[in-house]
Design a protein around this motif. Sequence first.
Motif, short mmCIF file in Angstrom:
data_model
loop_
_atom_site.label_atom_id
_atom_site.label_comp_id
_atom_site.label_asym_id
_atom_site.label_seq_id
_atom_site.Cartn_x
_atom_site.Cartn_y
_atom_site.Cartn_z
N GLY A 698 0.83 -1.06 0.00
CA GLY A 698 0.10 -0.14 0.06
C GLY A 698 0.94 1.41 0.08
O GLY A 698 1.68 1.30 0.75
N THR A 699 0.47 2.19 -1.15
CA THR A 699 1.11 3.21 -1.10
C THR A 699 0.75 4.61 -0.82
O THR A 699 1.35 5.56 -0.99
N GLN A 700 -0.60 4.44 -0.55
CA GLN A 700 -1.44 5.69 -0.51
C GLN A 700 -0.61 6.97 0.26
O GLN A 700 -0.67 7.99 -0.01
N THR A 701 -0.72 6.51 1.80
CA THR A 701 -0.27 7.40 2.79
C THR A 701 1.00 8.16 2.60
O THR A 701 1.11 9.60 2.58
N GLU A 702 2.06 7.28 2.23
CA GLU A 702 3.22 7.67 1.91
C GLU A 702 3.29 8.75 0.72
O GLU A 702 4.10 9.66 0.33
N GLY A 703 2.29 8.53 -0.39
CA GLY A 703 2.43 9.30 -1.27
C GLY A 703 2.14 10.84 -1.21
O GLY A 703 2.68 11.67 -1.94
N TRP A 704 1.47 11.03 -0.08
CA TRP A 704 1.28 12.42 0.43
C TRP A 704 2.60 13.08 0.84
O TRP A 704 3.06 14.30 0.64
N TRP A 705 3.70 12.34 1.16
CA TRP A 705 4.96 12.56 1.61
C TRP A 705 5.66 13.03 0.27
O TRP A 705 6.54 14.19 0.19
N ARG A 706 5.62 11.91 -0.39
CA ARG A 706 6.48 12.25 -1.90
C ARG A 706 5.91 13.60 -2.50
O ARG A 706 6.76 14.25 -3.17
N GLN A 707 4.56 13.75 -2.60
CA GLN A 707 4.05 14.95 -3.17
C GLN A 707 4.60 16.19 -2.44
O GLN A 707 5.07 17.22 -2.89
N ALA A 708 4.79 16.22 -0.98
CA ALA A 708 5.26 17.43 -0.24
C ALA A 708 6.73 17.61 -0.50
O ALA A 708 6.81 18.76 -0.83
N LEU A 709 7.41 16.45 -0.71
CA LEU A 709 8.95 16.71 -0.75
C LEU A 709 8.96 17.26 -2.46
O LEU A 709 9.76 18.11 -2.57
N ASP A 710 8.23 16.57 -3.29
CA ASP A 710 8.31 17.06 -4.74
C ASP A 710 8.01 18.59 -4.90
O ASP A 710 8.45 19.45 -5.46
N PHE A 711 6.85 19.03 -4.39
CA PHE A 711 6.48 20.44 -4.21
C PHE A 711 7.50 21.43 -3.56
O PHE A 711 7.64 22.58 -4.14
N ALA A 712 8.30 20.76 -2.52
CA ALA A 712 9.27 21.68 -1.90
C ALA A 712 10.49 21.43 -2.57
O ALA A 712 11.68 22.20 -2.32
#
Length: 1021
Positions: A698-712
């Motif tokens: 399951g990768t859903q919740t960590e996806g929000w972390w990837r997104q935050a790092l990518d945006f930053a």
Amino acid sequence: MPGRLRSWNIVVPLALAAAPLATAPLPAQGPAVSADAALAAAKPGRDPAQPIDTGYTRRIHEYTTESFFLSPLVDYLPASPTVPTPMAVLGDIAGARDNLPYSRDVYAYMRLLASKTPRVRVISIGKTEEGREMIAVAVASDSLMAHLDANGVNLAKLADPRSIGMNDATAEQLVSATTPVYYITGTIHSTESGAPTALMELAYRLAVDESPYVRNIRDHLITLITPIVEVDGRDRMVDLFRWHMAHPNDTYPNLIYWGHYVAHDNNRDAMGLTLKLSQNVLNTYLDWHAQVLHDLHESVPYLYDNTVGDGPYNAWLDPLLTNEWQMLGWNNVQEMTRFGMPGVFTHGTFDTWSPGYLMFMAATHNGISRLYETFGNGGTAETMERTLSPDETSRTWYRQDPPLPRVMWSLRDNNNYEETGLLVSLNYFATNRRQFLENFYQKSKRSILKARTEGPAAYVFPADDPRPGAQAQLLRILQMQHVEIARAASPFTVSVATPGARHADSTARDSSAKHAATRAATRSFPAGSYIVRMDQPYSRIADALLDYQYWSPDDPQKQPYDDTGWTFPENFAVRAVRVTDPAVLAVAASPVTDTIRAPGGVSGSGSVFVIANDGDQSLATLRYRMRNARIDVAEAPFDAAGQHFARGAFIVRDVSAHSLDDATRALGLRASAVATAPTVAMHPARAARIALLHTWQGTQTEGWWRQALDFARVPYDYINVQDVARTADLNAKYDVILFPPAGGNTQSIITGMPMWRNPMPWKRTALTPNLGRLDQTDDIRPGMGWDGVAHLQRFVQHGGVLVTVQNTADFASALGLAPGVSTHHPSGRNVVVGTLLRTRIVDDASPLMYGVPDSLAVYSEEGETFGVSNTLGGGRRGSNGEATRPTGRGTANDPDVVQGRPALAARNEAPAPIDVKPWEPAPVTDEQMRYPLGIIPPAQRPRVVLRYTDRKDLLVSGLLDGGSDVAQRPVVVDVPLERGHVVLFANNPMYRGETVGSYPMVYNAILNFDHLDAGRIVAPR
Ligand SMILES: [Zn+2]
């Protein structure tokens, strides 16, 4: 067909009875009226004068598994001499067995359709994260399509009644001259795969069918269709289906990735708008000034129109909308029940509280949100026998004709239900269009009147917010929500007295300050403060995001469907003041037209630059952007350049003023140049090498972390548990491993999935060209293994930092990677359900707390906390101050007395108990020191840096039931393990793009990875 009623005599009176207008009767429309009335009265069913496509129709019946899964709206397909059916692209009919088209096939058909009839137009509405196109397909009569622009101008006026001077008479004229837009969206959830073919066929029917029932739709309604919302996930789902069909005897992998970042949560992004699909659908919906956003899902048999759902309803919506839900929902049930289609219902357990769902974009922007759950087979296009559970087949007051206990179910059945429900809805909407347009105008108008009726008048974002970066980030979300924002030209003062409102002000974060704020009569704001006025058409989304949520523990709804609290100013740790005084509407302010950004740049002169640490994620961006600059972090407060800087300030050297000015302007950071570096303890902030670790479960919740790092724009390697198993020396590659909430539990993170069947690849191949883009493996089953655990342990022991969150903190604690820390889940159910809870900083000298405001609100999924101890195996836990004594004589505070024995001498009395707080480890006792094996050395003990606040101030927003075993307990703990650290979060600090106030704790772990012990006070023994 037996059991199917064909009597329609009551339909028209019902429709009229359900359409009372609050205003004067509409102007007559001349000769068209009688023709319109005839169309509106039309029965569903084919026009006998129009030929049918016999081959296509035969297959409809062939693929439909029961005759009662058909309706007179879809049991035939009209033929056209010029317009091709979906067969042209699919090679079979929509909903055919074992046929699941890629997005390119769906788009090819829609464009083919548009090329063959002026009644269809295809519009590109944007790209996905991975560059795939999103489209919208408009379908209406030739004449409506020829006047789309003029109609759009009218709709825009109804959408913004200010543009017509709020004049009801003008609105009435517009209503009678304007055609509404009904927007349908399919397949946001990639494993719910039926909608694209249903929508291909629906577009064909709407364009071609000459039956009066469909003509009534085509002549009076513009239907807008996005056949695939999650395009990246759709193509991956089709890949997976192809793999499954090519390996019929094998177990196939679960769809591990849907969109680029998140899976099912892509339907929880309508608040934060972080995903392209959310942005593209919202912009399309608002650009077209549509009245309905109807989103198609598949999980519940056979058709659950879940918008009526159940309470509690979202508290910021116009009641006119909730009435519209009921009208549309119950009409759907009535008509489909009349067709003899079982299992259609509208009331149910889905609560309508959170505005995070895609369809809710309409609800929060004066439209009508709708959502269907039809039945699906979990992504596959195979026809399968399905057995339902008793609770799915029971007859209830709202489901008098429930689904059958056991049926063969096909994709075609699903398409029949989707299309029938939609056609019934479109027809009802077309017939009652004046009422719905009138409501659309009224809802828009009432959203503007809100400022002076129910209030508030506005929210004010003070210009002197200490976190201008986060403030700008929040305001940009409001801009993306199409909310108007103004900026005050000069200082202003308004009344802010709101008796009884404890939470009116997110700047007052503890109860005493809150009460003080309540007492204060007026409040002044500096020039440049942002004002979000509530006298604008889209005031409701702003109010819903900026206000507080209260979900009563006594609410009859015991199973909240999603998070119960989200209050954006608290989540972003930004100040926003809810102002009810209408005087704020008279403040001189100019509309902000540019994208809001925090001011930045270098001031002063000198070769050393100081940047305050306000917890802005741009500090991390700056560190990675200026890799050659020397950046140190102050471990203590200091004064420089005439300012006071708190701990965590950046001291930047070896960089030109010019390049730093460029960077800080772009990032919204303010740097002060000074001649010499301040004399304060400091350590380097290095650009740590980061890995972000995931499981294959399951990768859903960590996806929000990837997104935050990518945006930053913070770079990282994306690795999986099998990489950890293979890599003995993780320190050679990484300084920090982020292990966000992961699919699986402690055991399955290690063991993976059962190995007793076939390997399950997740990789890019000719058969599956869309898999493997994010990460890939020949077999998703193996987990981290015990080697992997040993490698992680070695990584930390040799100086690495492992960041764990919720269930990965459980993992770290259970495996001995965090000695002295246990994880704690509150007893009882639903104590906390996606709630914002108040914290207090325990150790502000810890680098983890640099720039973190005290009294921060954090997102808690279920009220998880930690216990801390100075000994292995746990020690005495702190108490929350309640008296505890054994059963005995006297009151709770008296000593017990042993009968028949003299009073104790002083030397025999127990030492006075030490008051240990719930967030503290109990001090080591003399008894423990007698055999100190289990006593953790002082420098290796858990360091609690953040805890929950006292019970009375714990709830910020959402549901909190009880909470005494959450209050005061540790939330964030830093545990040294030999040369490295394990950082444990009980909250989720990077979640749905909403927890921006918590982001700095993660970035602090990264930037201070080799100095996390800074400021640590080591116990004497
Ligand atoms: Zn769904």
